[in-house]
Motif scaffolding. Structure first.
Motif, mmCIF file in Angstrom:
data_model
loop_
_atom_site.group_PDB
_atom_site.id
_atom_site.type_symbol
_atom_site.label_atom_id
_atom_site.label_comp_id
_atom_site.label_asym_id
_atom_site.label_seq_id
_atom_site.Cartn_x
_atom_site.Cartn_y
_atom_site.Cartn_z
ATOM 1 N N SER A 7 -1.679 2.364 11.452
ATOM 2 C CA SER A 7 -1.862 2.332 10.007
ATOM 3 C C SER A 7 -0.853 1.352 9.423
ATOM 4 C CB SER A 7 -1.672 3.720 9.392
ATOM 5 O OG SER A 7 -0.381 4.222 9.663
ATOM 6 N N GLY A 8 -1.093 0.944 8.172
ATOM 7 C CA GLY A 8 -0.099 0.154 7.463
ATOM 8 C C GLY A 8 -0.423 -1.311 7.268
ATOM 9 N N GLY A 9 -1.547 -1.782 7.783
ATOM 10 C CA GLY A 9 -1.888 -3.173 7.564
ATOM 11 C C GLY A 9 -2.265 -3.430 6.119
ATOM 12 N N GLY A 10 -2.439 -4.696 5.780
ATOM 13 C CA GLY A 10 -2.824 -5.048 4.432
ATOM 14 C C GLY A 10 -2.567 -6.503 4.140
ATOM 15 N N SER A 11 -2.591 -6.824 2.858
ATOM 16 C CA SER A 11 -2.373 -8.195 2.407
ATOM 17 C C SER A 11 -1.061 -8.290 1.646
ATOM 18 C CB SER A 11 -3.524 -8.632 1.498
ATOM 19 O OG SER A 11 -4.742 -8.621 2.193
ATOM 20 N N VAL A 12 -0.356 -9.380 1.878
ATOM 21 C CA VAL A 12 0.944 -9.578 1.240
ATOM 22 C C VAL A 12 1.163 -11.071 1.062
ATOM 23 C CG1 VAL A 12 2.202 -9.642 3.425
ATOM 24 C CG2 VAL A 12 3.372 -8.878 1.350
ATOM 25 N N GLN A 13 1.982 -11.421 0.107
ATOM 26 C CA GLN A 13 2.320 -12.829 -0.085
ATOM 27 C C GLN A 13 3.438 -13.239 0.863
ATOM 28 O OE1 GLN A 13 3.063 -13.402 -4.354
ATOM 29 N NE2 GLN A 13 0.995 -14.247 -4.498
ATOM 30 N N ALA A 14 3.493 -14.513 1.145
ATOM 31 C CA ALA A 14 4.548 -15.044 2.017
ATOM 32 C C ALA A 14 5.912 -14.641 1.480
ATOM 33 C CB ALA A 14 4.428 -16.557 2.109
ATOM 34 N N GLY A 15 6.777 -14.247 2.427
ATOM 35 C CA GLY A 15 8.098 -13.772 2.055
ATOM 36 C C GLY A 15 8.186 -12.269 1.885
ATOM 37 N N GLY A 16 7.038 -11.620 1.829
ATOM 38 C CA GLY A 16 7.006 -10.176 1.648
ATOM 39 C C GLY A 16 7.185 -9.416 2.945
ATOM 40 N N SER A 17 7.067 -8.093 2.859
ATOM 41 C CA SER A 17 7.272 -7.213 4.004
ATOM 42 C C SER A 17 6.114 -6.231 4.160
ATOM 43 C CB SER A 17 8.576 -6.414 3.839
ATOM 44 O OG SER A 17 9.695 -7.251 3.791
ATOM 45 N N LEU A 18 5.882 -5.820 5.383
ATOM 46 C CA LEU A 18 4.940 -4.749 5.700
ATOM 47 C C LEU A 18 5.518 -3.948 6.852
ATOM 48 C CD1 LEU A 18 1.363 -6.388 5.706
ATOM 49 C CD2 LEU A 18 2.186 -4.611 4.144
ATOM 50 N N LYS A 19 5.126 -2.675 6.916
ATOM 51 C CA LYS A 19 5.546 -1.823 8.024
ATOM 52 C C LYS A 19 4.313 -1.175 8.628
ATOM 53 C CE LYS A 19 8.853 1.833 9.192
ATOM 54 N NZ LYS A 19 9.893 2.750 8.641
ATOM 55 N N LEU A 20 4.049 -1.495 9.873
ATOM 56 C CA LEU A 20 2.939 -0.893 10.598
ATOM 57 C C LEU A 20 3.437 0.338 11.339
ATOM 58 C CD1 LEU A 20 1.334 -4.096 12.182
ATOM 59 C CD2 LEU A 20 1.009 -3.137 9.888
ATOM 60 N N SER A 21 2.574 1.338 11.427
ATOM 61 C CA SER A 21 2.899 2.561 12.161
ATOM 62 C C SER A 21 1.907 2.768 13.289
ATOM 63 C CB SER A 21 2.853 3.770 11.227
ATOM 64 O OG SER A 21 3.773 3.653 10.174
ATOM 65 N N CYS A 22 2.383 3.375 14.363
ATOM 66 C CA CYS A 22 1.511 3.716 15.485
ATOM 67 C C CYS A 22 1.851 5.137 15.920
ATOM 68 C CB CYS A 22 1.707 2.744 16.635
ATOM 69 S SG CYS A 22 0.585 3.034 18.030
ATOM 70 N N LEU A 23 0.940 6.055 15.632
ATOM 71 C CA LEU A 23 1.122 7.455 15.994
ATOM 72 C C LEU A 23 0.538 7.684 17.375
ATOM 73 C CD1 LEU A 23 1.800 10.428 15.364
ATOM 74 C CD2 LEU A 23 -0.433 10.580 14.251
ATOM 75 N N ALA A 24 1.379 8.185 18.276
ATOM 76 C CA ALA A 24 0.955 8.406 19.658
ATOM 77 C C ALA A 24 0.686 9.887 19.905
ATOM 78 C CB ALA A 24 2.026 7.902 20.614
ATOM 79 N N SER A 25 -0.312 10.166 20.705
ATOM 80 C CA SER A 25 -0.569 11.532 21.148
ATOM 81 C C SER A 25 -0.956 11.503 22.617
ATOM 82 C CB SER A 25 -1.675 12.191 20.319
ATOM 83 O OG SER A 25 -2.870 11.456 20.421
ATOM 84 N N GLY A 26 -0.682 12.607 23.310
ATOM 85 C CA GLY A 26 -0.999 12.679 24.729
ATOM 86 C C GLY A 26 0.139 12.237 25.627
ATOM 87 N N PHE A 27 1.211 11.754 25.034
ATOM 88 C CA PHE A 27 2.396 11.408 25.807
ATOM 89 C C PHE A 27 3.575 11.383 24.858
ATOM 90 C CE2 PHE A 27 3.319 7.115 24.361
ATOM 91 C CZ PHE A 27 2.103 6.674 23.876
ATOM 92 N N ALA A 28 4.759 11.409 25.422
ATOM 93 C CA ALA A 28 5.973 11.315 24.621
ATOM 94 C C ALA A 28 6.399 9.859 24.527
ATOM 95 C CB ALA A 28 7.095 12.142 25.250
ATOM 96 N N ASN A 29 6.758 9.448 23.297
ATOM 97 C CA ASN A 29 7.229 8.075 23.100
ATOM 98 C C ASN A 29 8.280 7.677 24.127
ATOM 99 O OD1 ASN A 29 5.713 7.276 20.972
ATOM 100 N ND2 ASN A 29 7.371 7.214 19.486
ATOM 101 N N SER A 30 9.147 8.624 24.450
ATOM 102 C CA SER A 30 10.296 8.319 25.291
ATOM 103 C C SER A 30 9.911 8.050 26.736
ATOM 104 C CB SER A 30 11.299 9.466 25.225
ATOM 105 O OG SER A 30 10.687 10.673 25.632
#
Length: 126
Positions: A7-30
């Protein structure tokens, strides 16, 4: 069953910021190497950032070094792509990925990653 949901995609102007997220299931991130790849129209899939289990090592593509980071929150089993100072050339479909193994040439070997998110579009306008 392993699943990655972005989640977290979108449109932004140059110089801006975005933060994408990735939720995992079925395993531990670590327990996995976690990565972000991107693919622009007509281009191959390129590695953007990777973090090894327990966050002991991170690596970034030269084109994003100093602008992007790959934090993770193990309590939420989620990892992120924080993108700052975005440029039009960062526009692409971004994918999160996970795998139990790792090699130093990870960025050019997306086929090594067994698990993938569905992709989220990032568009940066000038």
């Amino acid at each position: 069953q392993v699943q990655l949901v972005e989640s977290g995609g979108g449109s932004v102007q140059a110089g801006g910021s975005l933060k994408l997220s990735c939720l995992a299931s079925g395993f531990a991130n670590s327990s996995m190497s976690l990565a972000w790849f991107r693919q622009a129209p007509g281009m191959g899939r390129e590695g953007v950032a990777v973090i090894l289990p327990a966050g002991r090592y991170t690596d970034y593509a030269d084109s994003v070094e100093g602008r992007f980071t790959i934090p993770q929150d193990n309590a939420k089993n989620t990892f992120y792509l924080q993108m700052n100072s975005l440029k039009p050339e960062d526009s692409a479909l971004y994918y999160c990925a996970a795998d139990r193994s790792f090699r130093t040439t990870w960025a050019s070997h997306h086929e090594d990653f067994d698990y993938w998110g569905q992709g989220t579009q990032v568009t940066v306008s000038s």
